[in-house]
Design an enzyme around this catalytic site. Structure first.
Site, PDB file in Angstrom:
ATOM      1  N   SER A  56      -4.995  39.950  12.701  1.00 17.40           N
ATOM      2  CA  SER A  56      -4.897  41.138  11.988  1.00 17.40           C
ATOM      3  C   SER A  56      -4.828  40.845  10.313  1.00 17.40           C
ATOM      4  O   SER A  56      -4.820  39.754   9.965  1.00 17.40           O
ATOM      5  CB  SER A  56      -3.369  41.751  12.237  1.00 17.40           C
ATOM      6  OG  SER A  56      -2.359  40.968  11.629  1.00 17.40           O
ATOM      7  N   LYS A  57      -4.494  42.021   9.686  1.00 17.40           N
ATOM      8  CA  LYS A  57      -4.624  41.831   8.056  1.00 17.40           C
ATOM      9  C   LYS A  57      -3.780  40.859   7.696  1.00 17.40           C
ATOM     10  O   LYS A  57      -3.827  40.375   6.524  1.00 17.40           O
ATOM     11  CB  LYS A  57      -4.520  43.027   7.472  1.00 17.40           C
ATOM     12  CG  LYS A  57      -5.829  43.974   7.714  1.00 17.40           C
ATOM     13  CD  LYS A  57      -5.810  45.051   6.818  1.00 17.40           C
ATOM     14  CE  LYS A  57      -6.881  46.154   7.338  1.00 17.40           C
ATOM     15  NZ  LYS A  57      -6.553  47.518   7.719  1.00 17.40           N
ATOM     16  N   ARG A  58      -2.593  40.606   8.347  1.00 17.87           N
ATOM     17  CA  ARG A  58      -1.514  39.788   7.895  1.00 17.87           C
ATOM     18  C   ARG A  58      -2.192  38.266   7.772  1.00 17.87           C
ATOM     19  O   ARG A  58      -1.600  37.524   7.035  1.00 17.87           O
ATOM     20  CB  ARG A  58      -0.278  39.698   8.950  1.00 17.87           C
ATOM     21  CG  ARG A  58       0.614  40.921   8.900  1.00 17.87           C
ATOM     22  CD  ARG A  58       1.835  40.494   9.723  1.00 17.87           C
ATOM     23  NE  ARG A  58       1.341  40.239  11.070  1.00 17.87           N
ATOM     24  CZ  ARG A  58       1.531  39.341  11.809  1.00 17.87           C
ATOM     25  NH1 ARG A  58       1.899  38.259  11.164  1.00 17.87           N
ATOM     26  NH2 ARG A  58       0.787  39.256  13.158  1.00 17.87           N
TER      27      ARG A  58
END
Ligand code: GLU
Ligand code: ZN
Length: 492
Positions: free
Chosen positions: A254-256
């Site tokens: 994910s964007k994390r």
């Protein structure tokens, strides 16, 4: 059997690494087995739909060089390939199931459904979901609702007994008790929009899809889809659900973890062949060791057997490494045109390039080629050529293990060696040797001499090799900057 596979994204966001991997696996499997790759746009969720997503889908596939045999724009024998253009078809099939008693009209209001949901939650009832209120309405009851002008939805009658099994090429048999399948899902909404389940199953059948390769998150829909195929009396395609793409920490990518949108990678300057090569290796391998694959290679050698069962890890560093390799392998002319937009965006050169700038860009290519991880690196690497922002902080000139006094001496004697050498046409290797010898005399490491020289000339500690930098800058300008750096150490 002629393989026919599809990539069926919903244009509700930018194409991300996981989606593109699904597209690539489908595409390469189709090519390698002499089959067809179909693109189908599943745009029935109009609330989350965006034009930008659809454009991003097309431009991403085009950038990667993935052409679809059938689909939007190119057409094909089973079109249209955009679900919002197929509403009549879904309606017809949903009504067919109603006529056969396998689906039914439901007139429940949202308020009623909400009340049922609340009651179930409060009574902690084991039974969750739609209560099948309309499953057995009489004709009279239906007529009554219709007279009130209520527009019904069509729900699928899920069997309450028995089990449903589907076979997955990777996961084996997956079985679920029918009573555990969410009761009586909607196939057609009251506004005539199909739900994902109906449109997906109808289209895969009508488009003669043989293998369904999609993300593992769709496994829970598998049994319901199989029940739908059975209700229609259709063959069930083969399933191959693809393992998740994870970040290094074992969590879903994910964007994390960093960028996930392919557009971001493209903007930073990843080459399409690097993305294609690396992303295909996320969860697939040929022999466990071969790392480099061109598109043409994969179009020949991709197999389903090579897909891994375990979740795959997306490693940003590994992608950087691949990208660097592909940049190094890139032809210089192509690289010139690839780096030009970055230089233009930084305001370093004109758009279009002037004749002088064209020459400069082609001179920049060979040295930057060796140092870039991503194309956008060209900007920091060559900034010193286009804008002069001298470093005024002395500590930046001082290498590890050196000090102000030695740095001062190194810069002074070093500049002399360098300038007189270059002016006298001395070999670079010989100048370099003298600079190293100077470090020895001063009792510091070689970098203690090179770092202040580099910082003075390129205004940075990271840049191109020294002699390349001087060549690109011109000897006069290099001399001017060396003297300016030296003066910093000679003040007071
Ligand atoms: N439209 C679905 C998605 O966006 C397709 C799932 C499938 O391939 O069946 O993932
Ligand atoms: Zn109902």
């Amino acid at each position: 059997m002629d393989v026919r596979v599809r990539y069926a994204p919903s244009p509700t966001g930018l194409q991300h690494i996981g989606g593109v991997r699904t597209a690539l696996f489908n595409y390469f499997f189709a090519k390698a087995s002499g089959g067809k790759f179909i693109l189908r746009v599943e745009d029935t969720d109009r609330e989350r739909y965006s034009d930008e997503s659809l454009e991003d889908l097309y431009s991403t596939l085009e950038w990667l060089g993935i052409k679809w045999d059938e689909g939007p724009v190119v057409g094909g024998p089973y079109g249209p390939y955009i679900q919002s253009e197929r509403f009549d078809i879904y309606k017809k099939y949903a009504e067919q199931l109603v006529a056969e008693g396998k689906a039914y009209y439901c007139y429940c209001s949202p308020e009623r459904l909400e009340r049922v949901r609340k009651e179930q939650a409060e009574s902690k009832s084991e039974y969750q979901g739609y209560d099948r209120h309309c499953a057995n309405l009489t004709e009279a009851e239906r007529a009554e609702y219709e007279a009130q002008g209520i527009k019904p939805v069509i729900r699928f009658r899920v069997p309450t007994e028995g089990k449903t099994t589907f076979h997955d090429i990777l996961m084996g048999d997956i079985t679920r008790r029918n009573r555990d399948i969410s009761p009586d899902p909607i196939l057609l909404k009251s506004d005539g929009f199909p739900t994902y389940h109906l449109a997906n199953v109808v289209d895969d059948h009508l488009m003669h899809i043989t293998h369904i390769m999609r993300a593992q998150e769709w496994i829970p829909s598998g049994p319901l889809h199989v029940l739908l195929y059975q209700a229609f009396g259709w063959d069930v395609p083969q399933y191959c659900h693809l393992p998740m793409v994870m970040g290094k920490d074992g969590q879903k990518l994910s964007k994390r973890h960093g960028s996930t949108a392919v557009r971001d990678f493209r903007e930073k300057g990843y080459l399409p062949e690097a993305i294609m090569n690396y992303v295909t290796l996320v969860g697939w391998s040929l022999d466990g060791s071969t790392e480099f694959f061109s598109k043409e290679d994969l179009e020949k050698c991709f197999t389903l057997q090579g897909i891994h069962k375990a979740p795959a890890v997306f490693d940003y560093k590994k992608l950087d490494w691949f990208n660097g390799q592909y940049i190094r392998a890139c032809d210089n002319d192509r690289l010139s045109s690839l780096i030009t937009p970055y230089l233009q965006k930084a305001g370093y050169v004109h758009d279009p390039l002037t004749e002088d700038e064209k020459k400069l860009v082609s001179l920049i290519v060979p040295p930057v080629k060796e140092r870039m991880k991503v194309l956008s690196d060209v900007v920091p690497l060559t900034a010193f050529l286009f804008e002069d922002k001298p470093v005024e902080d002395k500590s930046v000139y001082i290498a590890k293990g050196s000090d102000e006094e030695s740095t001062h001496k190194a810069l002074k004697a070093g500049s002399e060696i360098l300038l007189s050498g270059l002016k006298g046409g001395e070999e670079e290797a010989s100048i370099e040797e003298k600079l190293s010898a100077l470090a020895g005399e001063l009792g510091i490491k070689v970098n203690g001499v090179f770092q202040p020289i580099r910082v003075a000339i390129t205004n940075s500690t990271v840049s191109l090799p020294l002699f390349d930098s001087i060549r690109l800058l011109g000897l006069d300008e290099a001399e001017k900057r060396l003297m300016r750096g030296l003066s910093l150490f000679e003040e007071n």
